[in-house]
Design an enzyme around this catalytic site. Structure first.
Site, short mmCIF file in Angstrom:
data_model
loop_
_atom_site.label_atom_id
_atom_site.label_comp_id
_atom_site.label_asym_id
_atom_site.label_seq_id
_atom_site.Cartn_x
_atom_site.Cartn_y
_atom_site.Cartn_z
N SER A 196 102.65 40.09 -13.95
CA SER A 196 102.65 41.16 -14.94
C SER A 196 101.91 42.44 -14.55
O SER A 196 101.99 43.43 -15.29
CB SER A 196 102.09 40.66 -16.26
OG SER A 196 103.07 39.94 -16.94
N LYS B 191 95.48 47.74 -21.41
CA LYS B 191 96.53 46.89 -21.97
C LYS B 191 96.02 46.31 -23.29
O LYS B 191 94.85 45.91 -23.39
CB LYS B 191 96.86 45.78 -20.97
CG LYS B 191 98.05 44.91 -21.36
CD LYS B 191 98.38 43.89 -20.25
CE LYS B 191 99.56 43.02 -20.58
NZ LYS B 191 99.87 42.06 -19.49
N SER C 11 104.65 41.94 -17.90
CA SER C 11 104.41 42.31 -19.27
C SER C 11 103.58 43.58 -19.46
O SER C 11 103.59 44.15 -20.54
CB SER C 11 103.70 41.16 -19.99
OG SER C 11 102.43 40.92 -19.41
#
Ligand code: GLN
Length: 485
Positions: free
Chosen positions: A177, A78, A153
């Protein structure tokens, strides 16, 4: 089956027996990326050249007999994990060209274990969101239905794993997330206990809630990655020196005699009926495996969302004060004086949702409001944690839906922040309490969208989550499907 479709443990076997090479695996993953990335946009940055060089070194190591846990395994990161020499943007304009001078501890650990990095995955700006629609670099699409969001997210990480555009990925979870996008993309995602995985080098959103965790194709891979990334880090002040078990030891132990708590506050009106049906089926499977399911209560559940949207923005407003155009990333041109530069850089550098959080956070921390909002929220947070402590006196594990609905349509909730915030109604309490949670696939809707079931347990008991999730996964008899892209 193509190499990119395999799991870590399947590839480990192939590498150890000499049936394939790291280079072949990485090439296979990049072929897939080339085929699907245009449609899904899971990545902000691909590090193809570096990956091929790392694969080359991995093959060299394999020839010398130095085979580590993740040797030759392509992993996606990420884009809020600091990577030395590689841009780390948090999907924000304000960090669009930020190149960290060091690696996050997790990145270091993965590298030491032999992993090959495919690139940096897309996310909501500064991890604030549930749909990966607020990224400065554009949206990510759900591989199961390109008209729908992948969750957020960490939507890029989830989509990349679901689409076989990496073998596994790392994400972060502040209010859901990891687990929410894992559920919406049909993969496994774990949020470890607060303090279990070092946050050193994770760009902070809400420091008392953030945790790093894995996205994988199955529970065994989750155990393998947890073995690599968990553990004490003297560089991180909230890292806990608790012993890390070998999580793979818990894959085949079964759950006979366990008590599983079903919190009545999590089975409410408003849940999509297909999600409800799939989760009820999961409860039946768990019961069939020798566990006793009992109704429990987490009485402060109704306050979780409100508490989270005070605590998280408060911490974010303070964490994000450092982006001022002076030290990092984007600086607005043509400013007159320091204050003007701050104003213009922050106005143009942050997106609408990030600004909303900064304003909310600044407000609840301001003098005269601090006691009414931030202090009160912190007190209620303690009650939420106590609910879980009391529940775990009665049960080993709690089972809930991961999300109230399957993946929603792109644009469906962007104009309505409150509606968007409700996507995390079942995941947020975990972070407030600091406990670990895992989401595992538990079926599909009629329309072919994945559904996830969530297991929660007490602090530092991730092994229990691996145990129940692996047992469930093996016995759920779910149809094996792949997204058709
Ligand atoms: N969706 C939640 C939020 O917008 C949680 C995000 C996260 O876990 N990073 O804050």
């Amino acid at each position: 089956m193509e190499l990119n479709q395999l799991t870590i443990h399947e590839l480990q076997e192939k590498i150890r027996s000499g049936k394939t090479t790291a280079t072949e695996i990485v090439q296979s993953v990049f072929r897939r990326i080339d085929a699907v990335e245009k449609a899904i946009h899971a990545y902000i940055l691909l590090t193809r050249e570096a990956a091929l060089a790392e694969a080359d070194r991995a093959d060299e190591a394999i020839r010398k007999g130095d085979i580590r846990t993740l040797t030759g395994i392509p992993v996606a990161l990420k884009d809020l994990l600091c990577t030395r020499g590689v841009t780390t943007t948090c999907a924000s304009r304000i960090l669009h060209d930020f190149v960290p001078p060091y690696d996050a501890t997790v990145v270091e650990k993965l590298r030491d274990a032999g992993a090959v990095f495919t690139g940096k995955t897309n996310m909501d700006e500064f991890a604030m969101g549930s749909s990966t629609e607020t990224s400065w670099f554009g949206i990510t699409r759900n591989p199961w239905d390109l008209e729908r969001i992948p969750g957020g997210s960490s939507g890029g990480s989830a989509a990349a794993v679901a689409a076989d555009a990496c073998i596994a990925a790392i994400g972060s979870d502040t209010g859901g997330s990891i687990r929410q996008p894992a559920a919406l993309c049909g993969v496994v995602g774990m949020k470890p206990t607060y303090g279990r995985v070092s946050r050193y080098g994770l760009v902070a959103f809400a420091s008392s809630l953030d945790q790093i965790g894995p996205f994988t194709k199955d529970v065994e891979d989750c155990a393998i990655l947890m073995n690599v990334i968990a553990g004490y880090d003297p560089r991180e002040s909230t890292s806990v020196p608790a012993e890390v078990p070998d999580y793979r030891q818990y894959l085949a132990r079964g759950i006979d005699g366990w008590t599983v708590g079903i919190p009545k506050e999590y089975f409410i009106e408003g849940i999509d009926p297909e999600v409800m049906t799939a989760v009820r089926k999961a409860i039946a499977v768990v019961e069939g495996l020798g566990a006793r399911c009992i109704e429990i209560s987490l009485p402060h559940t109704a306050y979780c969302l409100a508490v989270y949207y005070i605590v998280a923005p408060a911490e974010a407003s303070s964490n994000l004060a450092r982006y001022d155009g002076a030290k990092y990333g984007f600086r607005a041109p043509d400013s007159r004086g320091l204050l003007d530069m701050y104003k213009k850089s922050r106005s143009a550098g942050f997106g609408a949702e990030v600004k909303r959080r900064i304003m909310l956070g600044t407000y609840v921390l301001s003098s005269g409001y601090y006691d009414a909002y931030y202090k009160k929220a912190s007190q209620v947070r303690a009650l939420i944690k106590r609910d879980f402590d009391e529940a775990f006196q009665r049960c080993d594990v709690i089972l809930t839906p991961t999300t109230p609905t399957p993946a929603f349509r792109i644009g469906e909730k962007t104009d309505d922040p409150l509606h968007m915030y409700l996507s995390d109604i079942f995941t947020i309490s975990t972070n407030l309490a600091g406990i670990p949670g895992i989401s595992v696939p538990c079926g599909f809707t009629q329309g072919g969208l994945p559904i996830g079931v969530q297991f929660l347990t007490g602090h530092f008991e991730e092994a229990k989550l691996i145990q129940i999730a692996a047992t469930y996964e093996k016995n759920a008899n779910l149809e094996k499907r792949r997204p058709t892209l």
